[in-house]
Design a protein around this motif. Structure first.
Motif, PDB file in Angstrom:
ATOM      1  N   UNK A  56       0.378 -67.655  70.822  1.00 38.73           N
ATOM      2  CA  UNK A  56      -0.913 -67.634  69.901  1.00 38.73           C
ATOM      3  C   UNK A  56      -1.918 -66.719  70.342  1.00 38.73           C
ATOM      4  N   UNK A  57      -2.920 -66.588  69.591  1.00 36.46           N
ATOM      5  CA  UNK A  57      -3.967 -65.678  70.152  1.00 36.46           C
ATOM      6  C   UNK A  57      -5.277 -66.284  69.765  1.00 36.46           C
ATOM      7  N   UNK A  58      -5.475 -67.395  70.266  1.00 35.71           N
ATOM      8  CA  UNK A  58      -6.446 -68.557  70.088  1.00 35.71           C
ATOM      9  C   UNK A  58      -7.757 -68.031  70.779  1.00 35.71           C
ATOM     10  N   UNK A  59      -7.570 -67.365  72.072  1.00 37.35           N
ATOM     11  CA  UNK A  59      -8.881 -66.744  72.829  1.00 37.35           C
ATOM     12  C   UNK A  59      -9.488 -65.719  71.967  1.00 37.35           C
ATOM     13  N   UNK A  60      -8.596 -64.740  71.314  1.00 29.13           N
ATOM     14  CA  UNK A  60      -9.077 -63.942  70.370  1.00 29.13           C
ATOM     15  C   UNK A  60     -10.086 -64.327  69.208  1.00 29.13           C
ATOM     16  N   UNK A  61      -9.536 -65.687  68.872  1.00 32.01           N
ATOM     17  CA  UNK A  61     -10.239 -66.274  67.744  1.00 32.01           C
ATOM     18  C   UNK A  61     -11.731 -66.696  68.200  1.00 32.01           C
ATOM     19  N   UNK A 109     -13.150 -64.927  70.726  1.00 31.94           N
ATOM     20  CA  UNK A 109     -14.036 -63.750  70.956  1.00 31.94           C
ATOM     21  C   UNK A 109     -14.559 -63.184  69.531  1.00 31.94           C
ATOM     22  N   UNK A 110     -13.919 -63.448  68.348  1.00 33.40           N
ATOM     23  CA  UNK A 110     -14.567 -63.011  67.273  1.00 33.40           C
ATOM     24  C   UNK A 110     -15.803 -63.915  66.861  1.00 33.40           C
ATOM     25  N   UNK A 111     -15.513 -65.264  67.124  1.00 32.32           N
ATOM     26  CA  UNK A 111     -16.693 -65.887  66.869  1.00 32.32           C
ATOM     27  C   UNK A 111     -17.891 -65.533  67.564  1.00 32.32           C
ATOM     28  N   UNK A 112     -17.591 -64.940  68.692  1.00 34.56           N
ATOM     29  CA  UNK A 112     -18.425 -64.561  69.549  1.00 34.56           C
ATOM     30  C   UNK A 112     -19.299 -63.239  69.153  1.00 34.56           C
ATOM     31  N   UNK A 113     -18.537 -62.676  68.295  1.00 31.61           N
ATOM     32  CA  UNK A 113     -19.203 -61.269  67.925  1.00 31.61           C
ATOM     33  C   UNK A 113     -18.173 -60.110  67.894  1.00 31.61           C
ATOM     34  N   UNK A 114     -17.112 -60.275  68.666  1.00 29.62           N
ATOM     35  CA  UNK A 114     -16.130 -58.985  68.531  1.00 29.62           C
ATOM     36  C   UNK A 114     -15.488 -59.045  67.442  1.00 29.62           C
ATOM     37  N   UNK A 115     -15.353 -57.245  67.008  1.00 28.41           N
ATOM     38  CA  UNK A 115     -14.596 -57.239  65.704  1.00 28.41           C
ATOM     39  C   UNK A 115     -13.137 -57.164  66.179  1.00 28.41           C
ATOM     40  N   UNK A 153     -11.486 -55.914  69.768  1.00 24.66           N
ATOM     41  CA  UNK A 153     -10.383 -56.731  70.400  1.00 24.66           C
ATOM     42  C   UNK A 153      -9.057 -56.101  70.774  1.00 24.66           C
ATOM     43  N   UNK A 154      -8.874 -55.171  69.837  1.00 22.05           N
ATOM     44  CA  UNK A 154      -7.732 -54.420  70.088  1.00 22.05           C
ATOM     45  C   UNK A 154      -7.776 -53.240  71.350  1.00 22.05           C
ATOM     46  N   UNK A 155      -9.026 -52.591  71.190  1.00 24.93           N
ATOM     47  CA  UNK A 155      -9.424 -51.602  72.122  1.00 24.93           C
ATOM     48  C   UNK A 155      -9.553 -52.327  73.680  1.00 24.93           C
ATOM     49  N   UNK A 156      -9.639 -53.617  73.666  1.00 29.93           N
ATOM     50  CA  UNK A 156      -9.799 -54.384  74.782  1.00 29.93           C
ATOM     51  C   UNK A 156      -8.332 -54.745  75.265  1.00 29.93           C
ATOM     52  N   UNK A 157      -7.360 -54.272  74.643  1.00 32.19           N
ATOM     53  CA  UNK A 157      -6.049 -54.718  75.206  1.00 32.19           C
ATOM     54  C   UNK A 157      -5.581 -55.804  74.475  1.00 32.19           C
ATOM     55  N   UNK A 158      -6.304 -56.578  73.477  1.00 29.62           N
ATOM     56  CA  UNK A 158      -5.981 -57.743  72.722  1.00 29.62           C
ATOM     57  C   UNK A 158      -4.991 -57.300  71.522  1.00 29.62           C
ATOM     58  N   UNK A 159      -5.332 -58.026  70.450  1.00 27.93           N
ATOM     59  CA  UNK A 159      -4.487 -57.949  69.190  1.00 27.93           C
ATOM     60  C   UNK A 159      -3.051 -57.775  69.282  1.00 27.93           C
ATOM     61  N   UNK A 160      -2.407 -56.720  68.513  1.00 25.55           N
ATOM     62  CA  UNK A 160      -1.105 -56.592  68.656  1.00 25.55           C
ATOM     63  C   UNK A 160      -0.460 -56.296  69.871  1.00 25.55           C
ATOM     64  N   UNK A 199      -4.567 -62.143  62.625  1.00 26.92           N
ATOM     65  CA  UNK A 199      -5.299 -62.297  61.608  1.00 26.92           C
ATOM     66  C   UNK A 199      -5.217 -62.912  60.488  1.00 26.92           C
ATOM     67  N   UNK A 200      -4.200 -63.769  60.628  1.00 21.69           N
ATOM     68  CA  UNK A 200      -3.971 -64.778  59.422  1.00 21.69           C
ATOM     69  C   UNK A 200      -2.905 -65.882  59.840  1.00 21.69           C
ATOM     70  N   UNK A 201      -3.431 -66.729  60.788  1.00 25.39           N
ATOM     71  CA  UNK A 201      -2.639 -67.730  61.472  1.00 25.39           C
ATOM     72  C   UNK A 201      -2.204 -69.039  60.539  1.00 25.39           C
ATOM     73  N   UNK A 202      -2.008 -68.552  59.153  1.00 26.97           N
ATOM     74  CA  UNK A 202      -1.633 -69.720  58.404  1.00 26.97           C
ATOM     75  C   UNK A 202      -0.802 -69.417  57.433  1.00 26.97           C
ATOM     76  N   UNK A 203       0.513 -70.067  57.085  1.00 26.16           N
ATOM     77  CA  UNK A 203       1.386 -69.759  56.259  1.00 26.16           C
ATOM     78  C   UNK A 203       1.435 -70.743  55.040  1.00 26.16           C
ATOM     79  N   UNK A 204       0.362 -71.160  54.911  1.00 26.67           N
ATOM     80  CA  UNK A 204       0.387 -72.285  53.726  1.00 26.67           C
ATOM     81  C   UNK A 204      -0.258 -71.252  52.369  1.00 26.67           C
TER      82      UNK A 204
END
Length: 411
Positions: free
Chosen positions: A86-91, A93-99, A103-110, A327-332
């Motif tokens: 999963x990418x919980x840590x990025x979640x 990061x976004x709460x803390x203000x990163x776009x 996140x992708x430019x820092x080696x995260x994301x895809x 970017x969408x961790x729900x399949x509901x």
């Protein structure tokens, strides 16, 4: 195996003729029968109608659906359900203000998901993904498109395709495999993207074609990912191997990808959080369906697809989950139907049409899925007791599903 459901409060999406898409103002109409029955043999809808016209039918299983609603299972035309971890840590990061871009430019994301997937065995990847698929089925989804794209190497992409094939073989839901050949640019190709595109067109696509699994090819046409010209080159390479386009466009920027999709006879153009009049004009008089992904907009706090502009222009619209770890961790799909009403300003009728028959169209399967029609596949949702189908989007945090029928099997 035969199933008879009687005393249905509302039987939704009833189409006497085999309608395969609903467009424009017609999306406001959701045909239904009050106090209805439906009869299924094996995996097929055989008969349905009003209880007033019901004559005794013998069936192995009889379900009394008093005060319950029956409708076609959700058709989720855009998911990335096969991924590792999963990418919980990025979640956070976004709460803390990163776009998303930061996140992708820092080696995260895809790239983060690709590293995890490359390190995960095929068996473990299958087990993680199959668990997710079963959860989606339990929430009412009966047809699921699953993309690759988290491999970013030929070997890892082929591994994903093999996992999708195994899911297709072992689960009851209808699975549509898509080769997301160009999802992101690996670090080692950052300074020479043309070599990576060459790898995609000359190695990945031909090798994927040999497996005979994928039906569609996809590209992330977006600033910082793949340009319109690069997208066109990759789509052309895919078409050489009979892969029809389905592309990501206009998630963050308008680059002209919608027109490219239409020119290449894309089955769907997905995201469209950003949209202009030229894009709408390009979609008119085409067979390409726009697909909105409100779960992604919700999770990333980005604009929502302007559904009203598309529908009011006489176009069709499908909605899907975009289920993925970043970017969408729900399949509901029940939530997606609600979000379509609340955030996209769609009526409940439009949202249900978008999540059933139009969702099936966006996977190329609406001739057999997405409506209650004699001869179509018996993929159905039986809700808990509800006063009206509009309660499905209204009670957005509640699960309306009580029972599921997939391929004529009661789960």
């Amino acid at each position: 195996m035969s199933i008879l459901i009687t005393n249905i409060k509302q039987l939704l999406q009833v189409r006497k003729n085999n309608t395969t898409i609903v467009v424009g103002k017609d999306m406001k109409t959701l045909p239904l029968i009050e106090n209805a029955y439906i009869y299924i043999e094996n995996d097929t809808i055989i008969e349905y109608g009003s209880m007033e016209d019901y004559d005794v039918i013998e069936a192995e299983t009889i379900i009394d659906a008093t005060d319950k609603i029956v409708l076609p299972s959700w058709c989720d035309s855009h998911t990335h359900t096969v991924y590792a971890g999963d990418r919980t840590s990025e979640f956070v990061d976004r709460i803390n203000g990163l776009s998303y871009a930061e996140i992708a430019n820092n080696g995260g994301g895809i790239l983060n998901s690709a590293k995890l997937l490359q390190e995960t065995s095929e068996e473990e990847l299958f087990e993680q993904s199959m668990k997710r698929v079963n959860e989606l089925i339990a929430m009412g989804t009966g047809a699921i498109e699953i993309k690759t794209g988290y491999g970013l190497t030929v070997e890892a992409e082929l591994k994903m395709l093999r996992v999708i094939k195994r899911i297709k073989q072992e689960c009851l839901a209808k699975i549509i495999p898509t080769l997301l050949a160009a999802h992101a640019i690996p670090d080692q190709y950052r300074s020479n993207k043309s070599d990576y595109i060459k790898l995609i067109t000359e190695q990945l696509i031909p090798e994927a074609s040999k497996l005979n699994i994928a039906q569609y090819i996809d590209v992330f046409c977006e600033d910082g990912y793949f340009s319109v010209e690069e997208t066109a080159a990759i789509l052309n390479a895919g078409k050489t191997y009979n892969l029809q386009p389905k592309i990501h466009v206009n998630q963050f920027n308008i680059l002209g990808g919608v027109s490219i999709g239409v020119e290449h006879n894309a089955l769907s153009v997905d995201h469209l959080e950003e949209l202009n009049s030229e894009d709408i004009d390009a979609l008119k008089n085409s067979d390409t369906i726009p697909v909105a992904l409100p779960g992604c907009s919700y999770f990333l706090s980005i604009p929502y697809t302007p559904a009203r502009a598309l529908i009011d222009a006489g176009l069709p619209l499908a909605i899907a989950t975009d289920y993925n770890p970043g970017s969408a961790p729900s399949g509901n799909m029940n939530f997606i139907v609600s979000a379509a009403c609340v955030k996209l300003k769609m009526t409940p009728e439009e949202a249900i049409n978008a999540a059933t028959i139009n969702g099936a169209y966006a996977m190329g399967i609406s001739n057999m899925y997405g409506s209650i029609t004699r001869g179509k596949k018996a993929n159905l949702i039986i809700t808990r007791s509800l006063k009206h189908y509009r309660e499905i989007p209204y009670a957005f945090a509640h699960n309306p599903v009580e029972q599921i029928i997939i391929n004529g099997q009661l789960l």
